[in-house]
Design a protein around this motif. Structure first.
Motif, PDB file in Angstrom:
ATOM      1  N   ASN A 150     105.537  69.985  35.888  1.00 40.78           N
ATOM      2  CA  ASN A 150     106.282  71.245  35.796  1.00 40.78           C
ATOM      3  C   ASN A 150     107.111  71.334  34.523  1.00 40.78           C
ATOM      4  O   ASN A 150     107.987  72.186  34.400  1.00 40.78           O
ATOM      5  N   TYR A 200     107.397  70.872  29.954  1.00 40.93           N
ATOM      6  CA  TYR A 200     106.871  71.523  28.750  1.00 40.93           C
ATOM      7  C   TYR A 200     106.772  70.537  27.602  1.00 40.93           C
ATOM      8  O   TYR A 200     107.628  69.659  27.454  1.00 40.93           O
ATOM      9  N   GLY A 253     101.735  69.298  31.524  1.00 40.20           N
ATOM     10  CA  GLY A 253     102.541  70.475  31.809  1.00 40.20           C
ATOM     11  C   GLY A 253     102.111  71.665  30.964  1.00 40.20           C
ATOM     12  O   GLY A 253     100.935  71.825  30.623  1.00 40.20           O
ATOM     13  N   GLN A 254     103.072  72.509  30.595  1.00 39.09           N
ATOM     14  CA  GLN A 254     102.795  73.698  29.800  1.00 39.09           C
ATOM     15  C   GLN A 254     103.272  73.490  28.360  1.00 39.09           C
ATOM     16  O   GLN A 254     103.953  72.508  28.057  1.00 39.09           O
ATOM     17  N   HIS A 285      98.544  82.196  21.608  1.00 35.00           N
ATOM     18  CA  HIS A 285      99.403  81.693  22.680  1.00 35.00           C
ATOM     19  C   HIS A 285     100.267  82.826  23.242  1.00 35.00           C
ATOM     20  O   HIS A 285     100.422  82.967  24.457  1.00 35.00           O
ATOM     21  N   LYS A 334     102.148  83.169  27.080  1.00 34.84           N
ATOM     22  CA  LYS A 334     102.808  81.867  27.104  1.00 34.84           C
ATOM     23  C   LYS A 334     103.969  81.840  26.125  1.00 34.84           C
ATOM     24  O   LYS A 334     104.122  82.730  25.296  1.00 34.84           O
ATOM     25  N   GLN A 346     107.899  85.540  25.463  1.00 32.79           N
ATOM     26  CA  GLN A 346     106.888  85.256  26.487  1.00 32.79           C
ATOM     27  C   GLN A 346     106.403  86.599  27.014  1.00 32.79           C
ATOM     28  O   GLN A 346     107.164  87.338  27.635  1.00 32.79           O
TER      29      GLN A 346
END
Length: 859
Positions: free
Chosen positions: A598, A600, A619-620, A636, A641, A655
């Protein structure tokens, strides 16, 4: 075959997430293919048949070398000894005949012993020597049993791992820390840190404990302490035979004798108890021996314990029957096995006498021969799970007993005919309560269902259901070639701005809540572990250098956010078999590979090698780059994202259609956006804070209040005024840093520019020369100095390389060579005139900054 270096990788590393032994192995040309070594494999298999199929490095069509055999032998020896290991790898280095052998270990001492034994095995197979595989495996098993966690502590650790709670063994014994920083908890075996020494002392004093239980209405047997055999016999007659004789302060059933009915038996029982401590005598309660495990305010497990016994077969003697039972591999001498060997001592012989038997008697077929009356597993007893049979009133009495004494994890010993009915109805009672109870009987009972009591203890420590926690604090790891320290400091400042007590490590030291607790280069795993052990730390930021990852792996199992500032042309190339930026990236990306699911990874989209790390992140991704139109950034952003970029005079976090703007004029370290590399550091820091979940008001206040001075960020573009001239101190020490600094100083007005520089001797020749090639095109004057530490270089060698880089310089017209950093600084300051600029590339950061501060104050 020669082994030149062996390391223990104690955390996630460039090879895997497993702890592992890493060794550099050099093979002669003849040892680089076992196909060229007649009879080697046959001899190897004769010495150690369990080695399995020999194979080359994974997915590589290369010959099988002795290094590959060493890898597989080390893994196989551990596996055959019962260690849970599966991973191994042999890496072919750029140096001909040299290999990096990596083998997982579950216990470091066992891994090292297995590696040394594997070396002897391979050498014996090569030279036609001998190797005792059975003795080696026994030694490995014995060592593993000595150093690994016992079943009780191990079950709690396993439950923590299943929940995602990090842990660390603090000793070779059973002291374990769960969680990090302010969320840490500790256990010692099955005792938790919240249990007081007072409660533990009460539990050990059987007489005091019994009196406290009695005052709370818990049924207990009558009895008292005694001072001699005569006094003990007198107490037994007062109470009424049969009685139990036991030490007042004891555990694991040591010195306990039950059902004493004769003076002769009393003498043996008294002697056994007296060896442990003060003796007490109490009424023998008929029935079975039960152990009830209470954790917090819950009964979580119960077992009926039966005394050690053998069943006659009409052929073997009692002693032979005991030997036969003890031969069961499930029975061991300690607590590592599910059962313990039956003790055959004076107490056992006395118990036989009560049954009209001797050690040499042959019991009838089916006859049950009791060898002890107490049923502790540590003396050879067995356990049957009865958790589902416990009457609620019995459970309530056990919980009350634990709470009266004050034990959070408590083993309550009950003697009764059954636990199906309240104790008061069947004349049962609680005979003892135990701190740090053994969990073996509940985890792996001899009969019945095992209970996950480790999970119950972890749930007590960290809650359960919607209130459960994992003991983690926010952790941000920062790596890259340049900008690591400034970015780490700024992220730590952002955490502190929202009121958290921050632990930070970097190349300047270790800091907790703004106070420096260690100095020097602290960017390795040891410093990170120390911060995570500090009880005040509520968030942690770790500068993570290449050297520490290579040397020992990471100091944590995973991070919430990983930041990679840049790689550029790299640094420290040519060391540790890392010759290219792509190879360096394998080390740097370790923090990205160990981001929480979870979490980054904050990656520099403008650096293609850094951007490629995105594919390894669990993760992200948050990409950052000054150019918002960069193809990777645009893609992106189009996918909804997270991105951080510069738009005009604004730093933007975006985002999807959502935007958050921070004017660059409100970020002092960027000097209104004029210092490009500080803009990159600010973007990376803002992205990291976003990834952790800090609110935007906090982020705004944090970046606005972060001053890039010598106190807050020493050696990181510290700008000072000296008699109307500008002096900048920076710790830049590679070509990419030089390019960034040149771009920064060109944004500042100056009638003349000078630079003071030395070079780190542990870089390649071309890397040292490249720095002055860059500076020679941007500075009018260059003062070269040689510091005290040449890092393996000959006297004057670094200065010569720096001088070579200035040959044919397009701008530099004045060059001076000086021995000593402070003398060089003084020489540069003496040449400065108002309106000019001097860049001082400091080597001894703290000392050089202090010297500059003194000179500036003196005017």
């Amino acid at each position: 075959m020669e082994v030149s270096r062996t390391r223990a990788l104690r955390g996630p590393n460039m090879w895997s997430r497993h702890t592992a032994i890493e060794a550099v192995v050099h093979c002669t040309p003849a040892e680089q293919s076992i196909a060229d070594m007649p009879e080697f494999e046959a001899r190897l298999r004769a010495l150690f048949p369990s080695i399995g199929a020999l194979r080359p490095a994974s997915a590589q069509r290369t010959p099988i070398t002795l290094a590959h055999v060493l890898e597989q032998a080390t893994l196989a020896l551990q596996a055959q000894a019962g260690c849970p290991v599966t991973f191994s790898h042999t890496h072919i280095t750029s140096e001909p005949g040299s290999y990096q052998v990596v083998v997982e270990f579950s216990e470091e001492d066992v891994g090292r012993m297995a590696f040394e034994a594997a070396c002897k095995l391979v050498e014996a197979a090569r030279d036609g020597g001998s190797f005792d595989a059975d003795a080696t495996l026994k030694a490995l098993r014995d060592l593993d049993e000595d150093v690994r966690l016992g079943p009780s502590t191990g079950s709690i650790v396993n439950a923590a791992v299943a929940r995602g709670v990090p842990y660390r063994r603090l000793t070779q014994g059973s002291l374990v820390q769960f969680g990090w920083g302010a969320k840490q908890r500790r256990i010692w075996a099955a005792e938790v840190d919240a249990t007081s020494a007072v409660s533990e002392s009460i539990a050990q004093d059987k007489d005091l404990c019994k009196r406290l239980l009695q005052s709370a209405g818990v049924p207990v047997p009558t009895g008292r302490p005694v001072s001699s055999i005569d006094d003990a016999w007198e107490a037994a007659l007062e109470i009424g035979l049969p009685v139990v004789v036991k030490p007042q302060d004891g555990n694991q059933g040591k010195g306990v004798t039950v059902n004493v009915v004769t003076r002769e038996h009393m003498e043996i029982a008294y002697k056994a108890a007296d060896e442990i401590g003060q003796v007490m005598v109490e009424k023998f309660l008929p029935g079975s021996d039960y152990r009830l495990l209470v954790v917090g305010d819950k009964l979580v497990a119960a077992a009926r314990r039966d005394p050690p016994h053998v069943i006659g077969d009409g052929v073997l003697t009692v002693k032979q029957l005991v030997d036969k039972v003890n031969a069961d591999p499930k029975r061991g001498d300690g607590h590592a096995t599910s059962l313990t060997k039956i003790r055959f001592d004076d107490i056992a012989v006395a118990r036989l006498t009560q049954q009209n038997l001797t050690p040499d008697s042959v019991p009838e077929k089916g006859q049950r021969v009791i060898l002890r009356n107490n049923a502790n597993l540590s003396t050879g007893g067995t356990a049957t799970d009865v958790t589902d049979d416990v009457h609620p009133d019995v459970a309530a009495r056990a919980i009350a007993a634990a709470q009266v004494v004050g034990l959070h994890v408590c083993g309550v010993d009950v003697v009764a005919e059954s636990v199906l009915r309240p104790l008061e109805e069947i004349n049962g009672g609680i005979v003892e309560v135990n701190a740090a109870p053994g969990l073996r009987m509940h985890l792996s009972p001899s009969y019945g269902k095992g209970r996950n009591v480790g999970e119950a203890i972890i749930a007590h420590l960290y809650g359960h259901g919607h209130k459960s926690e994992d003991g983690r604090i926010p952790v941000v790891a920062v790596t890259g070639t340049n900008g690591k320290t400034t970015t780490s400091r700024l992220i730590a400042h952002l955490f502190a701005t929202c009121g958290l007590k921050v632990g930070m490590t970097n190349t300047d030291g270790v800091y907790v809540d703004g106070r420096q607790i260690d100095s020097g280069d602290c960017s390795g795993p040891k410093s990170a572990r120390n911060v995570l052990m500090h009880p005040d730390v509520e968030a942690a930021v770790f500068e993570t250098a290449r050297g520490g990852v290579l040397r020992e792996g990471l100091g944590f199992d995973r991070c919430q956010v990983a930041v990679v500032t840049n790689l550029g042309a790299g640094d420290h190339l040519g060391m540790n078999f890392l010759n290219t930026v792509e190879e360096l990236a394998l080390v740097k990306r370790v923090i990205v590979q160990n981001v929480a699911p979870n979490g980054y990874a904050v990656l520099n989209a403008a650096d293609p090698i850094v951007a490629n790390m995105a594919g390894t992140c669990p993760g992200q991704i948050i990409f950052f780059a000054a150019d918002r139109h960069h193809p990777l950034m645009a893609t992106h952003r189009a996918q909804g994202k997270r991105c951080v970029y510069v738009d005009g005079d604004q730093l933007v976090a975006a985002q999807g259609s959502w935007r958050e703007n921070i004017p660059l004029r409100d970020i002092p370290i960027t000097r209104g956006g004029a210092i490009g590399f500080q803009v990159e550091n600010a973007m990376a820091s803002v992205a990291a804070a976003w990834g952790v979940g800090l609110d935007w008001d906090t982020i705004r206040r944090g970046v606005a209040s972060f001053a890039n001075d010598a106190d807050n960020a020493p050696g990181r573009f510290n700008v000072m005024d000296y008699r109307g001239a500008t002096v900048i101190a920076d710790y830049g020490h590679n070509a990419d840093a030089m390019r960034a600094l040149v771009a920064a100083v060109e944004a500042l007005p100056a009638s003349k520019r000078s630079v003071v520089i030395s070079g780190a001797g542990d870089r390649r020749d071309e890397d040292i020369r490249e720095q002055t090639v860059i500076l020679g095109a941007a500075f009018d004057e260059v003062i070269l100095f040689q510091d005290a530490c040449q890092r393996g270089r000959e006297d004057g060698e670094v200065l010569a390389l720096l001088r070579q880089g200035l040959e044919g310089a397009s701008r530099t017209r004045y060059i001076e060579e000086i021995r000593g950093e402070f003398i060089a600084i003084d020489a540069a300051l003496a040449r400065l005139q108002p309106g000019e600029l001097c860049l001082v590339l400091v080597d001894q950061v703290e000392e050089a900054l202090a010297h500059l501060a003194q000179r500036i104050q003196a005017g």
